[in-house]
Design a protein around this motif. Structure first.
Motif, PDB file in Angstrom:
ATOM      1  N   ASP A  16      39.248   7.006  10.849  1.00 48.68           N
ATOM      2  CA  ASP A  16      38.665   6.070   9.884  1.00 48.68           C
ATOM      3  C   ASP A  16      39.325   6.215   8.517  1.00 48.68           C
ATOM      4  O   ASP A  16      40.150   7.109   8.294  1.00 48.68           O
ATOM      5  N   SER A  17      38.888   5.345   7.598  1.00 50.93           N
ATOM      6  CA  SER A  17      39.397   5.358   6.221  1.00 50.93           C
ATOM      7  C   SER A  17      38.242   5.491   5.235  1.00 50.93           C
ATOM      8  O   SER A  17      37.108   5.104   5.523  1.00 50.93           O
ATOM      9  N   GLN A  82      42.961   6.488  -1.710  1.00 50.23           N
ATOM     10  CA  GLN A  82      42.778   5.789  -0.438  1.00 50.23           C
ATOM     11  C   GLN A  82      43.183   6.733   0.681  1.00 50.23           C
ATOM     12  O   GLN A  82      44.335   7.181   0.725  1.00 50.23           O
ATOM     13  N   MET A  83      42.256   7.012   1.575  1.00 48.17           N
ATOM     14  CA  MET A  83      42.499   7.964   2.652  1.00 48.17           C
ATOM     15  C   MET A  83      42.421   7.232   3.984  1.00 48.17           C
ATOM     16  O   MET A  83      41.360   6.710   4.348  1.00 48.17           O
ATOM     17  N   ASN A  84      43.538   7.176   4.674  1.00 52.26           N
ATOM     18  CA  ASN A  84      43.613   6.525   5.979  1.00 52.26           C
ATOM     19  C   ASN A  84      43.883   7.551   7.065  1.00 52.26           C
ATOM     20  O   ASN A  84      44.342   8.665   6.796  1.00 52.26           O
ATOM     21  N   SER A  85      43.622   7.150   8.301  1.00 58.65           N
ATOM     22  CA  SER A  85      43.881   8.026   9.450  1.00 58.65           C
ATOM     23  C   SER A  85      43.314   9.420   9.231  1.00 58.65           C
ATOM     24  O   SER A  85      43.989  10.432   9.423  1.00 58.65           O
ATOM     25  N   LEU A  86      42.062   9.474   8.842  1.00 59.36           N
ATOM     26  CA  LEU A  86      41.437  10.756   8.517  1.00 59.36           C
ATOM     27  C   LEU A  86      41.354  11.659   9.740  1.00 59.36           C
ATOM     28  O   LEU A  86      41.164  11.196  10.875  1.00 59.36           O
ATOM     29  N   LYS A  87      41.497  12.957   9.478  1.00 58.32           N
ATOM     30  CA  LYS A  87      41.442  13.971  10.522  1.00 58.32           C
ATOM     31  C   LYS A  87      40.316  14.947  10.209  1.00 58.32           C
ATOM     32  O   LYS A  87      39.930  15.103   9.044  1.00 58.32           O
ATOM     33  N   PRO A  88      39.798  15.635  11.202  1.00 57.01           N
ATOM     34  CA  PRO A  88      38.747  16.636  10.937  1.00 57.01           C
ATOM     35  C   PRO A  88      39.169  17.681   9.908  1.00 57.01           C
ATOM     36  O   PRO A  88      38.326  18.143   9.118  1.00 57.01           O
TER      37      PRO A  88
END
Length: 124
Positions: A16-17, A82-88
């Motif tokens: 998610d973003s 802006q944060m895209n392709s979020l990872k754990p």
């Protein structure tokens, strides 16, 4: 002293973003570089991204390069992440920061002020 107020954090799923915002007080917003750091309990603060006074230059850590974008709107005294392709592994408290000496000081982990932070949690 500069007052910083972050917003936009939350709980999202991997991939998610999110867009974080940081508003500042005062009339001198365009005179200092802005940036973002993140921190988890018991761990060192980690540099994420920085942007120059004019917005023409940006810096970002290798761990977020290509996924996160920093920008600023000097008319609104606001900096964004802006944060895209979020990872754990992006889960952390994200802090906004300023540096009178420029973006390089932020990249080196030497902010002059930073805010209380906003929590970002990424579930797998």
């Amino acid at each position: 002293q500069v007052q910083l107020v972050e917003s936009g954090g939350g709980l999202v799923q991997a991939g998610d973003s999110l867009r974080l915002s940081c508003g500042t007080s005062g009339r001198t917003f365009s005179t200092y570089a802005m940036g973002w750091f993140r921190q988890n309990p018991g761990k060192d603060r980690e540099f994420v991204a920085a942007i120059s006074r004019s917005g023409e230059s940006t810096w970002s850590s290798d761990s977020v390069k290509g996924r996160f974008t920093i920008s600023r709107d000097n008319a609104k005294n606001t900096v964004y992440l802006q944060m895209n392709s979020l990872k754990p592994e992006d889960t952390a408290v994200y802090h906004c920061a300023v540096a009178y000496g420029g973006g390089e000081r932020l990249r080196r982990g030497m902010p002059d002020y930073w805010g209380q932070g906003t929590q970002v949690t990424v579930s797998s």
